[in-house]
Design a protein around this motif. Structure first.
Motif, PDB file in Angstrom:
ATOM      1  N   SER A   1     -24.127  28.108  17.839  1.00  0.00           N
ATOM      2  CA  SER A   1     -23.593  29.119  16.918  1.00  0.00           C
ATOM      3  C   SER A   1     -24.402  29.216  15.635  1.00  0.00           C
ATOM      4  CB  SER A   1     -22.139  28.799  16.580  1.00  0.00           C
ATOM      5  OG  SER A   1     -22.086  27.701  15.685  1.00  0.00           O
TER       6      SER A   1
ATOM      7  N   LEU B   1     -21.958  23.261  21.169  1.00  0.00           N
ATOM      8  CA  LEU B   1     -21.615  24.645  20.849  1.00  0.00           C
ATOM      9  C   LEU B   1     -21.908  24.992  19.385  1.00  0.00           C
ATOM     10  CD1 LEU B   1     -20.505  27.224  22.069  1.00  0.00           C
ATOM     11  CD2 LEU B   1     -18.195  26.465  21.527  1.00  0.00           C
TER      12      LEU B   1
ATOM     13  N   SER C   1     -11.134  27.554  17.677  1.00  0.00           N
ATOM     14  CA  SER C   1     -12.227  27.362  18.631  1.00  0.00           C
ATOM     15  C   SER C   1     -11.904  27.908  20.017  1.00  0.00           C
ATOM     16  CB  SER C   1     -12.544  25.868  18.743  1.00  0.00           C
ATOM     17  OG  SER C   1     -13.382  25.627  19.829  1.00  0.00           O
ATOM     18  N   TRP C   2     -12.747  28.805  20.514  1.00  0.00           N
ATOM     19  CA  TRP C   2     -12.538  29.348  21.860  1.00  0.00           C
ATOM     20  C   TRP C   2     -12.697  28.276  22.927  1.00  0.00           C
ATOM     21  CZ3 TRP C   2     -10.107  33.614  22.979  1.00  0.00           C
ATOM     22  CH2 TRP C   2     -10.086  34.661  22.055  1.00  0.00           C
ATOM     23  N   LEU C   3     -13.550  27.302  22.672  1.00  0.00           N
ATOM     24  CA  LEU C   3     -13.736  26.218  23.641  1.00  0.00           C
ATOM     25  C   LEU C   3     -12.455  25.398  23.768  1.00  0.00           C
ATOM     26  CD1 LEU C   3     -15.444  24.585  25.547  1.00  0.00           C
ATOM     27  CD2 LEU C   3     -16.549  23.473  23.616  1.00  0.00           C
TER      28      LEU C   3
ATOM     29  N   ILE D   1     -16.212  32.121  24.613  1.00  0.00           N
ATOM     30  CA  ILE D   1     -17.090  31.057  24.091  1.00  0.00           C
ATOM     31  C   ILE D   1     -18.494  31.633  23.919  1.00  0.00           C
ATOM     32  CG2 ILE D   1     -18.172  28.841  24.624  1.00  0.00           C
ATOM     33  CD1 ILE D   1     -15.635  28.133  26.186  1.00  0.00           C
ATOM     34  N   TYR D   2     -18.887  32.472  24.878  1.00  0.00           N
ATOM     35  CA  TYR D   2     -20.233  33.063  24.829  1.00  0.00           C
ATOM     36  C   TYR D   2     -20.250  34.337  23.983  1.00  0.00           C
ATOM     37  CZ  TYR D   2     -20.541  29.789  28.651  1.00  0.00           C
ATOM     38  OH  TYR D   2     -20.478  28.640  29.376  1.00  0.00           O
TER      39      TYR D   2
ATOM     40  N   VAL E   1     -16.291  26.916  15.596  1.00  0.00           N
ATOM     41  CA  VAL E   1     -16.404  26.832  17.060  1.00  0.00           C
ATOM     42  C   VAL E   1     -16.102  25.430  17.583  1.00  0.00           C
ATOM     43  CG1 VAL E   1     -18.102  28.697  17.238  1.00  0.00           C
ATOM     44  CG2 VAL E   1     -18.893  26.322  17.096  1.00  0.00           C
TER      45      VAL E   1
ATOM     46  N   PRO F   1     -14.562  22.334  19.047  1.00  0.00           N
ATOM     47  CA  PRO F   1     -13.276  22.171  19.724  1.00  0.00           C
ATOM     48  C   PRO F   1     -12.509  20.920  19.300  1.00  0.00           C
ATOM     49  CG  PRO F   1     -15.039  21.483  21.182  1.00  0.00           C
ATOM     50  CD  PRO F   1     -15.701  21.996  19.930  1.00  0.00           C
TER      51      PRO F   1
ATOM     52  N   GLU G   1      -9.885  27.424  25.589  1.00  0.00           N
ATOM     53  CA  GLU G   1     -10.138  27.417  27.026  1.00  0.00           C
ATOM     54  C   GLU G   1      -9.539  26.179  27.669  1.00  0.00           C
ATOM     55  OE1 GLU G   1     -13.803  25.996  28.371  1.00  0.00           O
ATOM     56  OE2 GLU G   1     -13.977  27.414  30.001  1.00  0.00           O
TER      57      GLU G   1
ATOM     58  N   THR H   1     -10.945  33.206  27.908  1.00  0.00           N
ATOM     59  CA  THR H   1     -11.354  32.274  26.857  1.00  0.00           C
ATOM     60  C   THR H   1     -12.749  31.715  27.151  1.00  0.00           C
ATOM     61  OG1 THR H   1     -10.115  30.542  27.987  1.00  0.00           O
ATOM     62  CG2 THR H   1      -9.061  31.576  26.092  1.00  0.00           C
ATOM     63  N   THR H   2     -13.035  31.450  28.427  1.00  0.00           N
ATOM     64  CA  THR H   2     -14.381  31.001  28.790  1.00  0.00           C
ATOM     65  C   THR H   2     -15.414  32.022  28.333  1.00  0.00           C
ATOM     66  OG1 THR H   2     -13.482  29.967  30.778  1.00  0.00           O
ATOM     67  CG2 THR H   2     -15.877  30.264  30.708  1.00  0.00           C
TER      68      THR H   2
END
Lengths: 295, 264
Positions: free
Chosen positions: B130, B126, A74-76, A125-126, B99, B101, A79, A121-122
């Motif tokens: 997605s 999130l 997970s990129w979130l 997320i997008y 995605v 977290p 981050e 990383t922020t």
């Protein structure tokens, strides 16, 4: 997409904060003691303030600690991990410069890299979201990083570098808008692919599933304000890049005047970036809108 | 960890027949009824009796109009109304899972069902961002993400009679437009149905590999001439008006001004 004020505030402020930390970590400006304290205080206020703002849109902020666990996918989560690591390492570096009059260069460099990694990383997320074609392109991380570096250089008082970085960031912004406007059409997702009925004829949304609104429409189908997007682009570009560059290029004598002009440039840049970030969300179209015949 | 399993033992899912769905929304209501009382937080409504009601649903029925193109010299066929139920497709490559977290979203290895562990959900939204299908909705009262569970609390529930151990929407559908089964098994009834009717994926370009399939509407019947043996006996009695109506028709035609409609 719904432009949530908490997320706009977060990405704008923390982007600037981590940008400033990047330059402080590399010893630009090369300061110690009280001056260093002021620089770090501003950087931490922006970065931490932004991170705190981002928790306001959570349904359960008290469980935020759990978000550090899934960095593998997970990129979130990445981050969150990057941000904490950057703040801790830069904190050690700050203790050295503020209280001990020494620069632990290794902490500075690691902290600078982590700060920039946090911004990356922020942005990912997008950028990872295929569902939002306007975000799903390499120009999204390019935009976040170039904005962060330009703002950081401006706050760090690196005039020459700030001028160059602001020009680059402005160009990236123009590119992002230009390519972003074509992204949805280029994604190949239409009402026809969404419903699978395209080979039978033209598909039109006849009746929505519900008469009122719902979470999906509120979150993903934000059309209010898009009509002013061209004007807001001009305002965002003018305040964020054009005016600060002009102010930096003005030949000014005297420290007080110089500081005042720099402050105006910083405030103008922040207002412009907020405007650009508002557009980043408000103009982004989620493919789920297609099921409602909307964008 | 929110890593997706490489493969799942079974691929439980739904097959939705767009040819048969009559758009009654019974599946929507039975889904809301079952799921507000069972797995996880209730599906709340906001302002339900007020001016701006809204609420959390795991299944919603859209209605689309499809206008076929004219074919050769033939005029365009009549537009077709297609009711379109939409819920979680339990994708094999579910972006909503990776995605997440916190690890609250996960895909089960044993049956491929995508679930949310609500105790771990921070309500960041999130996963809903997605999902291309709008299958996830954040419940405003509970602050956690809600989605179709494939009625995981029905399908393995020994306390229910056997005929009820299928998702609530499937059990309820009065038209038989919803089918439940293992889409990973090529010999299952649902897999055969998909093969026979050319079942399709929604937004295949998203690369999500949905497990749920949609059966396209069958082509409309082409009426051949004289298919009805009674047709000759039922020919229109008076195509040209005669008598008083005929005189009135001609008299009105002679008056100045526009005549609308056909030749009569």
């Amino acid at each position: 997409m719904h432009p949530a004020p908490s997320v706009i505030l977060f990405t704008t402020l923390s982007g600037l904060g981590f940008g400033l930390l990047f330059f402080l970590g590399l010893g630009m400006p090369d300061v110690t003691g009280m001056v260093s304290f002021v620089f770090f205080a501003i950087a931490y206020a922006l970065a931490v303030g932004g991170l705190l703002a981002s928790t306001f849109h959570l349904g359960h902020p008290e469980r935020a600690i759990k978000a550090f666990s899934q960095w593998k996918t997970s990129w979130l989560s990445r981050e969150g991990c990057c941000a904490v690591a950057a703040l801790v390492v830069m904190g050690l570096y700050a203790i050295g410069t503020v209280f001990l009059d020494t620069q632990w260069t290794i902490f500075g460099i690691i902290g600078a890299v982590l700060s920039l990694a946090t911004v990356f990383t922020t942005s990912m997320i997008y950028a990872q979201l295929k569902t939002i074609p306007r975000w799903n392109m390499p120009l999204t991380p390019a935009m976040f990083i170039s904005f962060s570096l330009a703002g950081g250089a401006l706050l760090a008082g690196q005039e020459t570098m700030a001028t160059a970085l602001l020009i680059i960031a402005g160009l990236v912004q123009l590119g992002y808008w230009s390519y972003g406007d074509k992204a949805f059409a280029g994604s190949g997702t239409t009402m026809e692919t969404a419903t699978g009925l395209g080979d039978r004829g033209a598909v039109r949304a006849f009746e929505p599933p519900h008469t009122g609104s719902n979470y999906l429409l509120r979150e993903f189908v934000h059309v209010v304000g898009r009509k002013h997007s061209q004007k807001l682009r001009m305002i965002g570009f003018g305040l964020g890049f054009a005016l600060p560059v002009l102010l930096l290029l003005l030949p000014i004598e005297g420290l007080a005047l110089k500081h005042t002009v720099a402050a105006i440039a910083v405030l103008s840049h922040m207002a412009g970036i907020s405007c650009s970030r508002w557009l980043f969300f408000a103009e982004a179209e989620h493919v789920v809108g297609l099921y409602y015949g909307k964008r | 960890m929110t890593e997706l399993p490489n493969s799942t033992e079974r691929k439980m899912g739904l097959v939705i027949d767009l040819d048969t769905c009559v758009g009654c929304h019974a599946c929507v209501i039975s889904c809301k009824g079952w799921n507000t009382e069972n797995y996880g937080a209730p599906l709340s409504d906001q302002d339900p009796y007020g001016a701006d009601p809204s609420g959390t649903f795991l299944n919603r029925v859209h209605s689309f109009e499809v206008q076929p193109k004219p074919c050769g010299s033939e005029p365009a066929p009549a537009a077709q109304l297609i009711h379109f139920p939409k819920s979680c497709l339990h994708c094999e490559d579910a972006p909503c899972v990776t995605v997440c977290p916190t690890g609250a979203s996960y895909k089960r290895v044993e049956d491929g069902i995508v679930l949310v562990n609500e105790d771990n959900c921070i309500g960041c939204g999130l996963c809903a961002w997605s999902c291309p299908y709008g299958a996830r909705e954040l419940d405003l009262a509970a602050g956690v993400m809600k989605k179709c569970t494939l009625c995981v609390d029905r399908i393995y529930n020994d306390n229910l009679p056997e005929e009820d151990r299928i998702p609530s929407c499937v059990r309820t559908c009065p038209a038989g437009a919803r089918h439940f089964g293992d889409l990973g098994d090529p010999n299952s009834d649902v897999s055969k149905l998909v093969a026979e009717r050319d079942g399709m994926d929604l937004m295949p370009e998203m690369g999500t590999k949905p497990v749920n399939k949609y059966l396209p509407p069958r082509p409309k019947d082409q009426m051949e001439d004289q298919i009805d043996i009674l047709a000759p006996l039922l020919a229109p009695v008076a195509e040209e008006p005669g008598g008083f109506m005929g005189w009135l028709d001609k008299a009105l035609d002679k008056l100045p001004g526009q005549t609308s409609g056909g030749s009569n």
